[in-house]
Every structure is written in structure tokens, then in C-alpha cells.
Design a protein around this motif. Structure first.
Motif, short mmCIF file in Angstrom:
data_model
loop_
_atom_site.label_atom_id
_atom_site.label_comp_id
_atom_site.label_asym_id
_atom_site.label_seq_id
_atom_site.Cartn_x
_atom_site.Cartn_y
_atom_site.Cartn_z
N ILE A 61 4.45 15.23 -7.60
CA ILE A 61 5.04 15.83 -6.54
C ILE A 61 6.68 15.44 -6.47
CG2 ILE A 61 5.13 15.29 -3.98
CD1 ILE A 61 2.09 14.40 -4.30
N SER A 62 7.44 16.37 -6.18
CA SER A 62 8.68 16.36 -6.39
C SER A 62 9.19 15.25 -5.25
CB SER A 62 9.45 17.70 -5.79
OG SER A 62 9.32 17.75 -4.58
N ASN A 63 10.34 14.74 -5.62
CA ASN A 63 11.00 13.72 -4.94
C ASN A 63 11.53 14.15 -3.38
OD1 ASN A 63 10.83 11.40 -6.55
ND2 ASN A 63 12.90 12.07 -7.74
N LYS A 64 11.95 15.68 -3.44
CA LYS A 64 11.98 16.09 -1.99
C LYS A 64 10.83 16.00 -1.03
CE LYS A 64 13.58 20.53 0.07
NZ LYS A 64 13.74 21.86 -0.41
N ILE A 65 9.81 16.40 -1.58
CA ILE A 65 8.47 16.34 -0.85
C ILE A 65 8.33 14.95 -0.20
CG2 ILE A 65 5.89 16.73 -0.68
CD1 ILE A 65 6.51 19.39 -2.13
N TRP A 76 10.48 12.26 -0.01
CA TRP A 76 11.33 11.89 0.81
C TRP A 76 10.89 12.45 2.32
CZ3 TRP A 76 13.91 7.42 0.86
CH2 TRP A 76 14.07 7.04 -0.44
N ILE A 77 10.57 13.72 2.13
CA ILE A 77 10.31 14.10 3.70
C ILE A 77 9.21 13.85 4.30
CG2 ILE A 77 9.60 16.64 4.85
CD1 ILE A 77 11.28 17.93 2.70
N LYS A 78 8.22 13.36 3.33
CA LYS A 78 6.83 12.99 3.88
C LYS A 78 7.29 11.42 4.32
CE LYS A 78 4.24 10.66 1.19
NZ LYS A 78 3.83 9.45 1.69
N ALA A 79 8.25 10.60 3.80
CA ALA A 79 8.29 9.35 4.17
C ALA A 79 9.27 9.27 5.42
CB ALA A 79 9.24 8.70 2.98
N GLY A 80 10.07 10.12 5.66
CA GLY A 80 11.03 10.15 6.82
C GLY A 80 10.03 10.64 8.09
N ILE A 81 9.14 11.75 7.95
CA ILE A 81 8.15 12.04 8.80
C ILE A 81 7.39 10.73 9.22
CG2 ILE A 81 6.15 13.44 9.42
CD1 ILE A 81 7.58 15.82 7.81
N SER A 82 6.77 10.23 8.31
CA SER A 82 5.88 8.71 8.33
C SER A 82 6.49 7.87 9.15
CB SER A 82 5.43 8.26 7.12
OG SER A 82 4.76 9.17 6.32
N THR A 114 0.83 -1.13 -0.04
CA THR A 114 -0.02 -0.11 0.13
C THR A 114 0.74 1.14 -0.13
OG1 THR A 114 -1.73 -1.31 1.24
CG2 THR A 114 -1.98 1.16 0.95
N ALA A 115 1.78 1.27 1.03
CA ALA A 115 2.88 2.38 0.97
C ALA A 115 3.42 2.56 -0.48
CB ALA A 115 3.81 2.20 2.14
N GLY A 116 3.95 1.41 -1.11
CA GLY A 116 4.44 1.64 -2.43
C GLY A 116 3.59 2.12 -3.53
N TYR A 117 2.24 1.75 -3.36
CA TYR A 117 1.44 2.21 -4.25
C TYR A 117 1.14 3.77 -4.39
CZ TYR A 117 -3.01 2.66 -7.17
OH TYR A 117 -3.94 2.97 -7.91
N ILE A 118 0.97 4.17 -3.06
CA ILE A 118 0.69 5.51 -2.55
C ILE A 118 1.97 6.39 -3.40
CG2 ILE A 118 0.45 7.29 -0.84
CD1 ILE A 118 -1.28 5.38 0.50
N ASN A 119 2.99 5.91 -2.78
CA ASN A 119 4.32 6.36 -3.55
C ASN A 119 4.23 6.50 -5.04
OD1 ASN A 119 6.88 7.58 -3.44
ND2 ASN A 119 7.99 5.68 -3.34
N TYR A 120 3.66 5.68 -5.60
CA TYR A 120 3.71 5.48 -7.07
C TYR A 120 2.90 6.69 -7.58
CZ TYR A 120 1.89 4.15 -11.51
OH TYR A 120 1.52 4.18 -12.98
N LEU A 121 1.71 6.67 -7.01
CA LEU A 121 0.56 7.79 -7.27
C LEU A 121 0.96 9.02 -6.96
CD1 LEU A 121 -2.78 5.92 -6.04
CD2 LEU A 121 -2.07 6.27 -8.16
N GLU A 122 1.83 9.35 -5.83
CA GLU A 122 2.23 10.57 -5.76
C GLU A 122 3.37 11.01 -6.82
OE1 GLU A 122 3.72 10.18 -1.74
OE2 GLU A 122 1.93 10.75 -0.84
N LYS A 123 4.03 10.21 -7.28
CA LYS A 123 4.95 10.54 -8.40
C LYS A 123 4.26 10.74 -9.56
CE LYS A 123 9.37 8.17 -6.43
NZ LYS A 123 10.19 7.12 -6.84
N LYS A 124 3.29 10.06 -9.87
CA LYS A 124 2.40 10.27 -10.93
C LYS A 124 1.66 11.37 -10.91
CE LYS A 124 0.70 7.54 -14.45
NZ LYS A 124 1.33 6.83 -15.64
N ALA A 125 1.29 11.99 -9.86
CA ALA A 125 0.69 13.20 -9.72
C ALA A 125 1.56 14.50 -9.83
CB ALA A 125 0.07 13.21 -8.39
#
Length: 87
Positions: A62-66, A68-74, A49-60
């Protein structure tokens, strides 16, 4: 920032909170049930699920910086919540 972009980031924030809660639920299942197959399946579902959401965010777009920041906070929130609630 326009209203549409603010709503987009707000939805992204709530999606991240949802993933953290699913991960915490998987950890709780592991603690309560002590069942190997159950927590392997729940963690696999969490990772997929986390991988799929990451894929959707890239498709939308969203920059890689944001992302990675979101992943670190999560990850930090997951460890904080799990240590407070279950350890």
C-alpha cells in the motif's frame, strides 16, 4: 478496480475502525478505573497493534500516501469519538 482490490481496501477500512475502537476502549478504561498501570498497558498495546498493522500494510504494497491519509482519518475519528463519549 477489480473485486480483489475492493475487498482489500474494505478490510483495511474495517481494521482501521477496529483500532479506533480499541483506542476508545483504552480511553474508557482510563476514565473509569483511574489506574496508571492499566492505561499505560492498554495504550502500549494500542500503539504496538497500530504499528504492526502499519507494517503489514507497507508489506502488502500500500502506498505511503494512502497509509498517511488513513492514519489522519483514524486519529480524527479517535478524537471525535473520545470527545463525544467520554469528555
Amino acid at each position: 478496480m477489480d473485486k480483489e482490490k475492493i475487498l482489500f481496501y474494505l478490510n483495511m477500512f474495517f481494521g482501521t475502525i477496529g483500532i479506533v475502537l480499541v483506542g476508545s476502549g483504552a480511553l474508557k478504561y482510563q476514565v473509569v478505573m483511574n489506574d496508571i498501570e492499566g492505561y499505560i498497558i492498554s495504550y502500549a498495546g494500542f500503539i504496538l497493534t497500530a504499528g504492526y498493522i502499519n507494517y503489514l500494510e507497507k508489506k502488502a504494497g500500500i502506498s505511503n500516501k494512502i497509509i498517511w491519509i488513513k492514519a489522519g482519518i483514524s486519529i480524527a475519528h479517535f478524537f471525535i469519538i473520545s470527545s463525544i463519549l467520554y469528555i
